[in-house]
Design a protein around this motif. Structure first.
Motif, short mmCIF file in Angstrom:
data_model
loop_
_atom_site.label_atom_id
_atom_site.label_comp_id
_atom_site.label_asym_id
_atom_site.label_seq_id
_atom_site.Cartn_x
_atom_site.Cartn_y
_atom_site.Cartn_z
N TYR A 59 0.85 -1.18 0.00
CA TYR A 59 0.00 0.00 0.00
C TYR A 59 0.88 1.24 0.00
O TYR A 59 1.77 1.37 0.85
CB TYR A 59 -0.92 0.03 1.23
CG TYR A 59 -1.65 1.34 1.30
CD1 TYR A 59 -2.72 1.59 0.45
CD2 TYR A 59 -1.24 2.35 2.16
CE1 TYR A 59 -3.36 2.80 0.46
CE2 TYR A 59 -1.88 3.57 2.18
CZ TYR A 59 -2.94 3.79 1.32
OH TYR A 59 -3.58 5.00 1.32
N GLU A 60 0.69 2.10 -0.95
CA GLU A 60 1.45 3.35 -1.01
C GLU A 60 0.57 4.36 -1.73
O GLU A 60 0.13 4.10 -2.86
CB GLU A 60 2.77 3.07 -1.77
CG GLU A 60 3.87 4.07 -1.57
CD GLU A 60 4.28 4.29 -0.13
OE1 GLU A 60 4.25 5.44 0.31
OE2 GLU A 60 4.64 3.32 0.58
N PRO A 61 0.28 5.49 -1.08
CA PRO A 61 -0.63 6.46 -1.70
C PRO A 61 -0.21 6.85 -3.12
O PRO A 61 0.95 7.22 -3.35
CB PRO A 61 -0.57 7.67 -0.75
CG PRO A 61 -0.15 7.10 0.56
CD PRO A 61 0.76 5.94 0.23
N GLY A 62 -1.16 6.76 -4.05
CA GLY A 62 -0.93 7.19 -5.43
C GLY A 62 -0.25 6.16 -6.31
O GLY A 62 -0.14 6.35 -7.53
N LEU A 63 0.20 5.07 -5.71
CA LEU A 63 0.99 4.09 -6.48
C LEU A 63 0.13 3.36 -7.52
O LEU A 63 0.51 3.26 -8.69
CB LEU A 63 1.64 3.08 -5.51
CG LEU A 63 2.48 1.99 -6.16
CD1 LEU A 63 3.70 2.58 -6.86
CD2 LEU A 63 2.95 0.96 -5.11
N GLU A 64 -1.02 2.89 -7.07
CA GLU A 64 -1.85 2.07 -7.97
C GLU A 64 -2.23 2.86 -9.23
O GLU A 64 -2.09 2.35 -10.35
CB GLU A 64 -3.11 1.63 -7.22
CG GLU A 64 -3.96 0.70 -8.03
CD GLU A 64 -5.05 0.03 -7.20
OE1 GLU A 64 -4.89 -0.08 -5.97
OE2 GLU A 64 -6.05 -0.37 -7.81
N GLU A 65 -2.65 4.10 -9.03
CA GLU A 65 -3.05 4.93 -10.17
C GLU A 65 -1.87 5.11 -11.12
O GLU A 65 -2.00 4.99 -12.35
CB GLU A 65 -3.52 6.32 -9.71
CG GLU A 65 -4.75 6.33 -8.82
CD GLU A 65 -4.48 6.03 -7.35
OE1 GLU A 65 -3.41 5.47 -7.03
OE2 GLU A 65 -5.34 6.33 -6.52
N MET A 66 -0.70 5.40 -10.54
CA MET A 66 0.47 5.65 -11.39
C MET A 66 0.88 4.39 -12.16
O MET A 66 1.19 4.44 -13.35
CB MET A 66 1.64 6.17 -10.54
CG MET A 66 2.80 6.66 -11.38
SD MET A 66 4.15 7.29 -10.37
CE MET A 66 3.74 9.01 -10.27
N VAL A 67 0.83 3.26 -11.48
CA VAL A 67 1.22 2.00 -12.14
C VAL A 67 0.24 1.69 -13.26
O VAL A 67 0.63 1.44 -14.41
CB VAL A 67 1.28 0.84 -11.11
CG1 VAL A 67 1.35 -0.51 -11.81
CG2 VAL A 67 2.47 1.02 -10.18
#
Ligand code: NAD
Length: 443
Positions: A47-55
Motif C-alpha cells: 500500500y502506497e498512496p498514489g501508487l496504484e493509479e500511477m502503475v
C-alpha cells in the motif's frame, strides 16, 4: 530511456513507476512470481498512496511492464537499477546475497554497454564488490559496464511524493559518462543533485539514516528526563526546533524508530565501523535507547494498571508508521509481545495493516475501528499515529471503556483535553502540568 529495475519492492516498484511516468520505458523485475502476477493484474503488493493509479496509467500507456525474467529485462535496458533487499545478518552486517544474485543475472545479460545503478542500501565498498561479481559471473568477453551508487531516501507512506520531490539526488560514480546518464534521467525532477565518488555516496545513505535515528533517540532520551523531572518534551522539542541549526523534524518523542530501514541501517553502520576498526559507541547508545523505548511504554501501562495480567488493552495502530501496511520492526510487535507475555488480553485496530498482523499474532482480536477496539478495555494505547486517531471522540471512548486510561505513545493528544473528557492521560515525556499557567510562577 530503456530501464530495468531488479527488485519490485517498495523502492523498486515506486522507482519504476516514477521513471515510467517521466516517459521512460521501464521493466520491473522480481523473482517473486506471485508479486509479478498480481502486478500484471493491476493489484499492488504494497500500500502506497498514489501508487496504484500511477502503475495502472503507465502500464496502459505501454511504458511500464513486469517480468520475472531478469536477463531478458537487462538485455533490453541501457540502465539497470538494483533495488533488492539488503536485510540484516545476525552480525548486523547487511546480507548482500540478493545483490549478488542480481549481479549474476546482469552478468549473463551484458549484450551492450550498460550502467548498473545500485539503489539498495549497501555498505561502503559494495560498488567495488558489485563490479567484481559482474566480472566474475560474466561468461568471457563482454561489453563495458559502469557501476553507480544512487542511494534511495524515499519514506514509506509518501514514497511517490518523495521520489518525485527528493531533497537531493546522490550520484556516486567513478566515470563521467555514467554520472551524466543518471543526471539526464533525473533532470526532469529539477531537484538538487550531488555527484560524488561511489564510496562517499554509499556512506551518505547510512550517515543520513543514522543521524535521523540519533535525533529520535536523543529526544526520546530527553523525554525520559522530562518524565523524571516534570517537564513536557513536546515543549522542549518546540523550543529546540526553532533553532535553525537543529530544526524541528525528527524531534517527536514517542516509541522510537522502526521500519525496514533505520534498524538495519544503524546495525549495519555499527558493524561496518567495527570492520573498519572503529567502535561507533554513539550509534550503539542510539540503538539501545530505541530498544528500551517500547518497554518503557509498557512499563508505564504496568504501573498505571497495577500489573498487566488479565488487563484488556486496545492497541491503536500496528504499522511501523502511518500510511503504510509495513510491519517490519514495528513497535506494535514488541509492545504486543510484551503485553501478551505478561498475560494481558490484546485487541487491535489499524486502518490497513491488520491482515499482515493477523499472520504474526493470530491469538489477539482485531476490531472494526478505534471505539470497537476500546470497548470493555482497561486501557487504550496509541502506537501508530494514523490521522484518524488524532481526532478521536474522547468522551465516546471513555463511555465504551472499562477503565478510562489513555496511553499516547506518539504524543498526539492535548493532555488537558483528554483529561477534560474524564480520561487519564499518559504520554511520553509529558508528566508536566500541561498548562504553564496552572501554577502561579515565581516572579
Ligand atoms: N523501504 C524503504 O523505505 C527504503 C528506503 C530507502 C532505501 N531502501 C533500501 O532499498 C532496498 C530495497 O528495499 P525495499 O524496502 O524495496 O525491499 P523489499 O523487500 O520491499 O523489496 C525487495 C524485492 O526484491 C526482490 N528480489 C530479491 N532478490 C531478487 C533478485 N535477485 N531478482 C529479482 N528480484 C529480487 C524481492 O522479491 C522483493 O520483492 C533495501 O536495500 C533498502 O534498505 C528502502
Amino acid at each position: 530511456m530503456q530501464l530495468s529495475v531488479i527488485g519490485t519492492g517498495y523502492v523498486g516498484l515506486v522507482t519504476g513507476a516514477v521513471f515510467a511516468d517521466l516517459g521512460n520505458e521501464v521493466i520491473c523485475v522480481d523473482k517473486d512470481e506471485n508479486k509479478i502476477a498480481l502486478l500484471r493484474q493491476g493489484i499492488m503488493p504494497i500500500y502506497e498512496p498514489g501508487l496504484e493509479e500511477m502503475v495502472r496509467h503507465n502500464v496502459s500507456e505501454g511504458r511500464l511492464s513486469f517480468t520475472t525474467d531478469t536477463e531478458e529485462a537487462v538485455c533490453r535496458s541501457e540502465v539497470v537499477f538494483i533495488a533488492v533487499g539488503t536485510p540484516s545478518l545476525p552480525s548486523g552486517q547487511p546480507d548482500l546475497s540478493q545483490v549478488e544474485e542480481a549481479c549474476r543475472h546482469i552478468a549473463r545479460a551484458l549484450n551492450a554497454p550498460k550502467v548498473i545503478v545500485n539503489k539498495s542500501t549497501v555498505p561502503v565498498g559494495t560498488g567495488d564488490i558489485v563490479r567484481r561479481w559482474i566480472e566474475q559471473y560474466a561468461p568471457g568477453e563482454h561489453p563495458a559496464f559502469e557501476v553507480v551508487s544512487n542511494p534511495e531516501f524515499l519514506r514509506e507512506g509518501s514514497a511517490i511524493y518523495d521520489t518525485l520531490h527528493p531533497d537531493r539526488i546522490v550520484i556516486g560514480a567513478s566515470n563521467q559518462n555514467a554520472a551524466m546518464k543518471l543526471l539526464e534521467l533525473y533532470a526532469p525532477l529539477e531537484r538538487p543533485m550531488i555527484i560524488t565518488d561511489v564510496n562517499s555516496a554509499e556512506i551518505i545513505k547510512y550517515a543520513s539514516n543514522c543521524f535521523l535515528a540519533m535525533k529520535i533517540s536523543y529526544i526520546n532520551a530527553m523525554a525520559r528526563i522530562c518524565d523524571l523531572s516534570g517537564a513536557d518534551v513536546t515543549l522542549v522539542a518546540k523550543g529546540m526546533g526553532y533553532d535553525k541549526r537543529i530544526g524541528d523534524q525528527f524531534l517527536q518523542a514517542g516509541l522510537g524508530w522502526g521500519g525496514s530501514c533505520f534498524p538495519k541501517d544503524v546495525s549495519a553502520m555499527i558493524a561496518t565501523a567495527e570492520s573498519l576498526g572503529y567502535d561507533f559507541q554513539l550509534l550503539k547508545a542510539v540503538q539501545q535507547i530505541n530498544d528500551e523505548q517500547p518497554l518503557y511504554f509498557v512499563g508505564k501501562m504496568r504501573t498505571a494498571l497495577g500489573g498487566l495480567k488479565d488487563r484488556h488493552i486496545a492497541i491503536l495502530g500496528l504499522s511501523f508508521k502511518p500510511n503504510t501496511d509495513d510491519l517490519r520492526e514495528a513497535k506494535s510487535l514488541q509492545i504486543i509481545a510484551a503485553l501478551l507475555a505478561e498475560g494481558a488480553v490484546v485487541c487491535a485496530y489499524d486502518p490497513i495493516a491488520m491482515p499482515k498482523a493477523r499472520a504474526i499474532f493470530p491469538q489477539i482480536s482485531y476490531c472494526e475501528n478505534a471505539y470497537d477496539a476500546a470497548t470493555g478495555c482497561d486501557a487504550v494505547a496509541v502506537v501508530t499515529e494514523w490521522n484518524e486517531f488524532r481526532q478521536l471522540n474522547m468522551e465516546r471512548l471513555r463511555r465504551v471503556m472499562r477503565q478510562p486510561l489513555l496511553f499516547d505513545g506518539r504524543n498526539i493528544y492535548d493532555p488537558e483535553k483528554v483529561k477534560q473528557a474524564g480520561m487519564q492521560y499518559y504520554g511520553i515525556g509529558r508528566s508536566a502540568n500541561s498548562s504553564p499557567f496552572a501554577r502561579p510562577s515565581s516572579p
